[in-house]
Design an enzyme around this catalytic site. Structure first.
Site, PDB file in Angstrom:
ATOM      1  N   ASN A 256       5.680  -4.062   4.512  1.00  0.00           N
ATOM      2  CA  ASN A 256       6.021  -3.882   5.655  1.00  0.00           C
ATOM      3  C   ASN A 256       7.064  -5.130   6.343  1.00  0.00           C
ATOM      4  O   ASN A 256       8.104  -4.877   6.665  1.00  0.00           O
ATOM      5  CB  ASN A 256       5.179  -3.418   6.665  1.00  0.00           C
ATOM      6  CG  ASN A 256       4.178  -2.255   6.272  1.00  0.00           C
ATOM      7  OD1 ASN A 256       4.902  -1.320   5.375  1.00  0.00           O
ATOM      8  ND2 ASN A 256       3.183  -1.903   7.098  1.00  0.00           N
TER       9      ASN A 256
ATOM     10  N   LEU B 198       0.535  -7.685  22.810  1.00  0.00           N
ATOM     11  CA  LEU B 198      -0.263  -7.041  23.857  1.00  0.00           C
ATOM     12  C   LEU B 198       0.148  -5.676  24.068  1.00  0.00           C
ATOM     13  O   LEU B 198      -0.110  -5.096  25.062  1.00  0.00           O
ATOM     14  CB  LEU B 198      -0.361  -7.982  25.360  1.00  0.00           C
ATOM     15  CG  LEU B 198      -1.025  -9.025  25.198  1.00  0.00           C
ATOM     16  CD1 LEU B 198      -0.568 -10.025  26.287  1.00  0.00           C
ATOM     17  CD2 LEU B 198      -2.370  -9.245  24.771  1.00  0.00           C
TER      18      LEU B 198
ATOM     19  N   GLY C  30       5.516   6.566  10.862  1.00  0.00           N
ATOM     20  CA  GLY C  30       5.095   5.672   9.632  1.00  0.00           C
ATOM     21  C   GLY C  30       5.362   4.340   9.752  1.00  0.00           C
ATOM     22  O   GLY C  30       5.912   3.750  10.660  1.00  0.00           O
TER      23      GLY C  30
ATOM     24  N   ASN D  48       0.998  -1.306   0.197  1.00  0.00           N
ATOM     25  CA  ASN D  48       0.003  -0.015   0.121  1.00  0.00           C
ATOM     26  C   ASN D  48       0.803   1.236  -0.159  1.00  0.00           C
ATOM     27  O   ASN D  48       1.999   1.279   0.404  1.00  0.00           O
ATOM     28  CB  ASN D  48      -0.883   0.153   1.320  1.00  0.00           C
ATOM     29  CG  ASN D  48      -2.044  -1.010   1.294  1.00  0.00           C
ATOM     30  OD1 ASN D  48      -2.321  -1.667   0.308  1.00  0.00           O
ATOM     31  ND2 ASN D  48      -2.351  -1.258   2.573  1.00  0.00           N
TER      32      ASN D  48
ATOM     33  N   GLY E 226       3.199  -4.070  14.479  1.00  0.00           N
ATOM     34  CA  GLY E 226       2.784  -5.616  14.567  1.00  0.00           C
ATOM     35  C   GLY E 226       3.717  -6.210  13.379  1.00  0.00           C
ATOM     36  O   GLY E 226       4.105  -7.317  13.233  1.00  0.00           O
ATOM     37  N   ASP E 227       3.781  -5.480  12.189  1.00  0.00           N
ATOM     38  CA  ASP E 227       4.524  -6.001  11.110  1.00  0.00           C
ATOM     39  C   ASP E 227       6.105  -5.914  11.327  1.00  0.00           C
ATOM     40  O   ASP E 227       6.613  -6.973  10.942  1.00  0.00           O
ATOM     41  CB  ASP E 227       4.326  -5.008   9.882  1.00  0.00           C
ATOM     42  CG  ASP E 227       2.964  -4.717   9.485  1.00  0.00           C
ATOM     43  OD1 ASP E 227       2.339  -5.861   9.667  1.00  0.00           O
ATOM     44  OD2 ASP E 227       2.641  -3.826   9.110  1.00  0.00           O
TER      45      ASP E 227
ATOM     46  N   GLY F 196       1.483  -1.175   3.703  1.00  0.00           N
ATOM     47  CA  GLY F 196       0.955  -2.418   3.439  1.00  0.00           C
ATOM     48  C   GLY F 196       1.437  -3.508   4.466  1.00  0.00           C
ATOM     49  O   GLY F 196       2.880  -3.629   4.422  1.00  0.00           O
TER      50      GLY F 196
HETATM   51  O1  RIB Z   1       0.094  -2.740   9.518  1.00  0.00           O
HETATM   52  C1  RIB Z   1       0.298  -1.404   8.933  1.00  0.00           C
HETATM   53  C2  RIB Z   1      -0.270  -1.390   7.795  1.00  0.00           C
HETATM   54  O2  RIB Z   1      -1.749  -1.722   7.586  1.00  0.00           O
HETATM   55  C3  RIB Z   1      -0.090   0.108   7.089  1.00  0.00           C
HETATM   56  O3  RIB Z   1       1.116   0.131   6.398  1.00  0.00           O
HETATM   57  C4  RIB Z   1      -1.308   0.137   6.171  1.00  0.00           C
HETATM   58  O4  RIB Z   1      -0.851  -0.106   4.879  1.00  0.00           O
HETATM   59  C5  RIB Z   1      -2.184  -0.929   6.258  1.00  0.00           C
HETATM   60  O5  RIB Z   1      -1.877  -2.240   5.705  1.00  0.00           O
END
Ligand code: RIB
Length: 313
Positions: free
Chosen positions: A43, A219, A286, A10, A250-251, A39
């Site tokens: 990520n 958490l 970001g 994204n 989380g990513d 995205g």
């Molecule tokens: O997890 C974060 C992501 O969720 C953002 O970068 C956004 O693009 C959504 O996909």
């Protein structure tokens, strides 16, 4: 040993607001619009690469519009293999993100080209026993299942970050090496699995019972819990002076975990690195620009408490 990510790409359009708006409310942001690559799939690919994962491959889709270039720029610059990212007639995925002064976010995604992602875009020779396959639910869920059906029997270690919160079919759960859920996702996945209405930790524990998959529930500032067979661990969170933006935390966790598994690290070391990476990602604005590099994660580990074994019951 490659990390293979099958997932979304994204462009993130972000507005900072004093507090997140409720339904029907307008929140006024004093600054300008922030634009950054995002995205969950993209990520996690970049997070794995920055965390020290050797070869990282991303299979995804973008449009033929002006958003595709900036969405792929960091991945390309930092050596993620994007040769299997396909351009389709649909627009590049976009996430509209509001971030509060407390760093909390609210995200709405226009999937666009991500909806064109298909499991057969992954070549057979990329599905090897030394591959860590990272999946999220921003890719079409039916295609995620179709790819896991191919990858499981070929020996890939499959990590599913069940984000955003959507039901996960039992067949997919049974193909996983690791399931990562946050406090919102855990109850959704557990309910769909017929385990009833459970609190996040209980949901993760119940999901791990009778399954090969390790289940991790993140958490936020309280760290994470991990359940695997008859064992369980409490994973501390990094103590932060200020949370700037939780987008992508989380990513960062999932990507760093995939990298650690790919590098053959032990389970508790992998959990610690993932937690440190997730914390560090909250200290900058970001998603992709905030993902930490291996040296930053190494340094932060000295400040992270120990991962401790706890009673699995
Ligand atoms: O997890 C974060 C992501 O969720 C953002 O970068 C956004 O693009 C959504 O996909």
């Amino acid at each position: 040993m490659p990390v293979l990510v099958f997932g979304s790409i994204n462009l993130d359009l972000t507005v900072r607001v004093p507090r997140l708006p409720g339904p029907g409310e307008t929140a006024l942001g004093a600054g300008g619009l922030g634009t950054a690559a995002g995205g969950k799939g993209a990520n996690q690919a970049l997070a794995a690469g920055r965390a020290g994962g050797g070869q990282v491959r991303l299979v995804g889709c973008v449009g033929r519009d002006g958003f595709a270039g900036p969405a792929l720029a960091l991945l390309d610059a930092e050596g993620v293999d994007i040769s299997r990212v396909r351009r389709t007639a649909a627009p590049t995925g976009v996430a509209l993100i509001a971030v509060s002064d407390a760093g909390e976010n609210q995200i709405a995604v226009a999937s666009g080209a991500n909806a064109d992602l298909r499991a057969d875009a992954v070549p057979e020779d990329w599905l090897t026993p030394d591959t860590v396959l990272s999946l999220t639910l921003e890719a079409p869920p039916a295609e995620v299942l179709a790819l896991a059906r191919r990858a499981g029997p070929l020996g890939c270690r499959i990590v599913l970050n069940a984000a955003p919160a959507l039901p996960v079919p039992g067949e997919l759960l049974d193909l996983l090496a690791v399931l990562i859920v946050n406090r919102h996702e855990a109850p959704v996945v557990a309910a769909e699995a017929g385990l009833g209405n459970l609190a996040p930790a209980d949901a993760a524990r119940a999901l791990s019972r009778g399954r090969a998959a390790a289940v991790i529930v993140t958490l936020g500032a309280e760290g994470a819990l991990a359940f695997r067979g008859a064992e369980a661990w409490r994973v501390p969170a990094l103590k932060l002076d200020r949370v700037v933006d939780t987008t992508g935390a989380g990513d960062a966790f999932a990507g760093a975990l995939a990298a650690a598994l790919e590098l053959g690290m032990g389970w508790t070391d992998a959990l610690a690195r993932a937690s440190a990476a997730g914390g560090l990602a909250c200290t900058k604005q970001g998603a992709q620009p905030a993902l930490p590099r291996a040296q930053e994660i190494d340094a932060a580990l000295a400040r992270l408490g120990p991962v401790v074994r706890i009673d699995a019951n």
